[in-house]
Design a protein around this motif. Structure first.
Motif, PDB file in Angstrom:
ATOM      1  N   SER A   9     -42.234   3.066 -36.445  1.00  0.00           N
ATOM      2  CA  SER A   9     -42.843   2.805 -37.755  1.00  0.00           C
ATOM      3  C   SER A   9     -43.661   3.987 -38.267  1.00  0.00           C
ATOM      4  O   SER A   9     -43.851   4.142 -39.467  1.00  0.00           O
ATOM      5  CB  SER A   9     -43.708   1.549 -37.701  1.00  0.00           C
ATOM      6  N   ASN A  10     -44.132   4.847 -37.344  1.00  0.00           N
ATOM      7  CA  ASN A  10     -44.903   6.011 -37.783  1.00  0.00           C
ATOM      8  C   ASN A  10     -44.040   7.273 -37.948  1.00  0.00           C
ATOM      9  O   ASN A  10     -44.567   8.366 -38.142  1.00  0.00           O
ATOM     10  CB  ASN A  10     -46.088   6.279 -36.857  1.00  0.00           C
ATOM     11  N   GLY A  11     -42.708   7.123 -37.858  1.00  0.00           N
ATOM     12  CA  GLY A  11     -41.804   8.233 -38.120  1.00  0.00           C
ATOM     13  C   GLY A  11     -41.462   9.109 -36.928  1.00  0.00           C
ATOM     14  O   GLY A  11     -40.720  10.067 -37.064  1.00  0.00           O
ATOM     15  N   ASN A  12     -41.982   8.781 -35.759  1.00  0.00           N
ATOM     16  CA  ASN A  12     -41.653   9.550 -34.553  1.00  0.00           C
ATOM     17  C   ASN A  12     -40.360   9.044 -33.932  1.00  0.00           C
ATOM     18  O   ASN A  12     -40.005   7.874 -34.097  1.00  0.00           O
ATOM     19  CB  ASN A  12     -42.787   9.442 -33.526  1.00  0.00           C
ATOM     20  N   PRO A  13     -39.629   9.911 -33.209  1.00  0.00           N
ATOM     21  CA  PRO A  13     -38.407   9.445 -32.544  1.00  0.00           C
ATOM     22  C   PRO A  13     -38.697   8.241 -31.645  1.00  0.00           C
ATOM     23  O   PRO A  13     -39.702   8.217 -30.924  1.00  0.00           O
ATOM     24  CB  PRO A  13     -37.968  10.659 -31.723  1.00  0.00           C
ATOM     25  N   ALA A  14     -37.838   7.247 -31.704  1.00  0.00           N
ATOM     26  CA  ALA A  14     -38.057   6.007 -30.959  1.00  0.00           C
ATOM     27  C   ALA A  14     -37.715   6.142 -29.479  1.00  0.00           C
ATOM     28  O   ALA A  14     -38.244   5.403 -28.659  1.00  0.00           O
ATOM     29  CB  ALA A  14     -37.240   4.881 -31.575  1.00  0.00           C
ATOM     30  N   TYR A  15     -36.864   7.063 -29.125  1.00  0.00           N
ATOM     31  CA  TYR A  15     -36.412   7.174 -27.745  1.00  0.00           C
ATOM     32  C   TYR A  15     -36.697   8.584 -27.237  1.00  0.00           C
ATOM     33  O   TYR A  15     -37.859   8.976 -27.165  1.00  0.00           O
ATOM     34  CB  TYR A  15     -34.938   6.780 -27.634  1.00  0.00           C
ATOM     35  N   ALA A  16     -35.683   9.346 -26.892  1.00  0.00           N
ATOM     36  CA  ALA A  16     -35.926  10.722 -26.447  1.00  0.00           C
ATOM     37  C   ALA A  16     -36.675  11.461 -27.552  1.00  0.00           C
ATOM     38  O   ALA A  16     -36.444  11.231 -28.738  1.00  0.00           O
ATOM     39  CB  ALA A  16     -34.610  11.428 -26.131  1.00  0.00           C
ATOM     40  N   GLN A  17     -37.575  12.327 -27.149  1.00  0.00           N
ATOM     41  CA  GLN A  17     -38.412  13.054 -28.097  1.00  0.00           C
ATOM     42  C   GLN A  17     -37.910  14.473 -28.304  1.00  0.00           C
ATOM     43  O   GLN A  17     -37.070  14.967 -27.559  1.00  0.00           O
ATOM     44  CB  GLN A  17     -39.855  13.094 -27.568  1.00  0.00           C
ATOM     45  N   LYS A  18     -38.441  15.129 -29.319  1.00  0.00           N
ATOM     46  CA  LYS A  18     -38.134  16.530 -29.555  1.00  0.00           C
ATOM     47  C   LYS A  18     -38.656  17.339 -28.378  1.00  0.00           C
ATOM     48  O   LYS A  18     -39.668  16.994 -27.773  1.00  0.00           O
ATOM     49  CB  LYS A  18     -38.786  17.009 -30.842  1.00  0.00           C
ATOM     50  N   GLY A  19     -37.951  18.411 -28.064  1.00  0.00           N
ATOM     51  CA  GLY A  19     -38.343  19.248 -26.931  1.00  0.00           C
ATOM     52  C   GLY A  19     -39.293  20.359 -27.341  1.00  0.00           C
ATOM     53  O   GLY A  19     -40.004  20.255 -28.343  1.00  0.00           O
ATOM     54  N   ASP A  20     -39.259  21.417 -26.574  1.00  0.00           N
ATOM     55  CA  ASP A  20     -40.117  22.573 -26.830  1.00  0.00           C
ATOM     56  C   ASP A  20     -39.860  23.106 -28.235  1.00  0.00           C
ATOM     57  O   ASP A  20     -38.730  23.100 -28.725  1.00  0.00           O
ATOM     58  CB  ASP A  20     -39.853  23.676 -25.807  1.00  0.00           C
ATOM     59  N   ILE A  21     -40.917  23.601 -28.858  1.00  0.00           N
ATOM     60  CA  ILE A  21     -40.805  24.123 -30.213  1.00  0.00           C
ATOM     61  C   ILE A  21     -40.745  25.639 -30.158  1.00  0.00           C
ATOM     62  O   ILE A  21     -41.622  26.283 -29.601  1.00  0.00           O
ATOM     63  CB  ILE A  21     -41.979  23.645 -31.095  1.00  0.00           C
ATOM     64  N   GLY A  22     -39.680  26.186 -30.732  1.00  0.00           N
ATOM     65  CA  GLY A  22     -39.494  27.632 -30.786  1.00  0.00           C
ATOM     66  C   GLY A  22     -39.548  28.121 -32.219  1.00  0.00           C
ATOM     67  O   GLY A  22     -39.897  27.363 -33.139  1.00  0.00           O
ATOM     68  N   LEU A  32     -29.911  14.550 -28.866  1.00  0.00           N
ATOM     69  CA  LEU A  32     -28.473  14.569 -29.179  1.00  0.00           C
ATOM     70  C   LEU A  32     -27.636  13.974 -28.048  1.00  0.00           C
ATOM     71  O   LEU A  32     -26.709  13.200 -28.300  1.00  0.00           O
ATOM     72  CB  LEU A  32     -28.023  15.997 -29.471  1.00  0.00           C
ATOM     73  N   ILE A  33     -27.979  14.329 -26.818  1.00  0.00           N
ATOM     74  CA  ILE A  33     -27.239  13.781 -25.678  1.00  0.00           C
ATOM     75  C   ILE A  33     -27.439  12.276 -25.590  1.00  0.00           C
ATOM     76  O   ILE A  33     -26.492  11.516 -25.389  1.00  0.00           O
ATOM     77  CB  ILE A  33     -27.659  14.485 -24.371  1.00  0.00           C
ATOM     78  N   GLU A  34     -28.689  11.837 -25.761  1.00  0.00           N
ATOM     79  CA  GLU A  34     -28.964  10.407 -25.720  1.00  0.00           C
ATOM     80  C   GLU A  34     -28.197   9.669 -26.821  1.00  0.00           C
ATOM     81  O   GLU A  34     -27.632   8.596 -26.594  1.00  0.00           O
ATOM     82  CB  GLU A  34     -30.469  10.164 -25.858  1.00  0.00           C
ATOM     83  N   LYS A  35     -28.154  10.256 -28.002  1.00  0.00           N
ATOM     84  CA  LYS A  35     -27.445   9.615 -29.108  1.00  0.00           C
ATOM     85  C   LYS A  35     -25.942   9.535 -28.825  1.00  0.00           C
ATOM     86  O   LYS A  35     -25.302   8.510 -29.083  1.00  0.00           O
ATOM     87  CB  LYS A  35     -27.695  10.357 -30.416  1.00  0.00           C
ATOM     88  N   ALA A  36     -25.377  10.610 -28.291  1.00  0.00           N
ATOM     89  CA  ALA A  36     -23.951  10.592 -27.948  1.00  0.00           C
ATOM     90  C   ALA A  36     -23.654   9.492 -26.940  1.00  0.00           C
ATOM     91  O   ALA A  36     -22.661   8.764 -27.066  1.00  0.00           O
ATOM     92  CB  ALA A  36     -23.525  11.954 -27.403  1.00  0.00           C
ATOM     93  N   TYR A  37     -24.519   9.365 -25.955  1.00  0.00           N
ATOM     94  CA  TYR A  37     -24.337   8.312 -24.950  1.00  0.00           C
ATOM     95  C   TYR A  37     -24.479   6.927 -25.588  1.00  0.00           C
ATOM     96  O   TYR A  37     -23.682   6.022 -25.313  1.00  0.00           O
ATOM     97  CB  TYR A  37     -25.327   8.512 -23.808  1.00  0.00           C
ATOM     98  N   ALA A  38     -25.474   6.764 -26.445  1.00  0.00           N
ATOM     99  CA  ALA A  38     -25.667   5.472 -27.120  1.00  0.00           C
ATOM    100  C   ALA A  38     -24.439   5.109 -27.948  1.00  0.00           C
ATOM    101  O   ALA A  38     -23.986   3.957 -27.933  1.00  0.00           O
ATOM    102  CB  ALA A  38     -26.917   5.516 -27.999  1.00  0.00           C
ATOM    103  N   ILE A  47     -28.092   1.013 -23.790  1.00  0.00           N
ATOM    104  CA  ILE A  47     -28.382   2.025 -22.762  1.00  0.00           C
ATOM    105  C   ILE A  47     -29.807   1.946 -22.230  1.00  0.00           C
ATOM    106  O   ILE A  47     -30.181   2.691 -21.340  1.00  0.00           O
ATOM    107  CB  ILE A  47     -28.100   3.459 -23.259  1.00  0.00           C
ATOM    108  N   GLU A  48     -30.624   1.041 -22.765  1.00  0.00           N
ATOM    109  CA  GLU A  48     -31.992   0.931 -22.276  1.00  0.00           C
ATOM    110  C   GLU A  48     -31.961   0.502 -20.820  1.00  0.00           C
ATOM    111  O   GLU A  48     -31.298  -0.456 -20.449  1.00  0.00           O
ATOM    112  CB  GLU A  48     -32.785  -0.076 -23.111  1.00  0.00           C
TER     113      GLU A  48
END
Length: 157
Positions: A9-22, A32-38, A47-48
């Protein structure tokens, strides 16, 4: 399924989060991998609590082997893990969701009932580095004895 990621509800990813920021923004590979699997399994609800070895098999088309860390002496386990990494094998580790260990695990920084990715092994310090796909709460310089205490399996692909 939509082309975007599910969010809270606050706009953050619900499952796997963003990684390191470059310089080009955050890493999205875990999401992306989690989404492909889902998608392959019929949705995120399917997949939970799933098996990361199954996900690796689907995504790589290579069989995964499951190991119990408690089956090995510390030094043997460290060498085994180091050997797999040197052969460029992907390794996931599943933390226990055992209710009697939850508080201890939390105090050790472990997310219970969760999958991590093994990044490195240090034989001299008898520690490992585990990456949390949420992008935070990584387990760096984590002792092999704690690994055996809080993780009930690891899977090699």
């Amino acid at each position: 399924m939509k082309s975007n990621f599910p969010v809270t509800s606050n706009g953050n990813p619900a499952y796997a989060q963003k990684g390191d920021i470059g310089a080009k923004g955050p890493e999205l590979w875990a999401m992306l991998i989690e989404k492909a699997y889902a998608i392959s399994e019929g949705g995120y609800d399917e997949i939970e609590g799933g098996n990361p070895g199954d996900a690796m098999e689907i995504l790589t088309n290579k069989e995964s082997t499951t190991y119990d860390p408690s089956d090995y002496e510390d030094a043997v386990l460290l060498k085994l893990l180091k050997n797999f990494l040197s052969k460029k094998r992907a390794i996931t580790a599943s933390s226990s969701s055992s209710s009697e260990k939850k508080k201890q695990a939390k105090n050790a920084g472990v997310v219970t009932g969760h999958a991590y990715i093994l990044k490195s092994v240090d034989l001299s310090s008898k520690t490992i580095n585990l990456h949390n796909p949420w992008g935070s709460k990584h387990l760096n310089e984590f002792s092999i004895s704690k690994f055996k205490k809080y993780f009930y399996r690891f899977q090699v692909n």
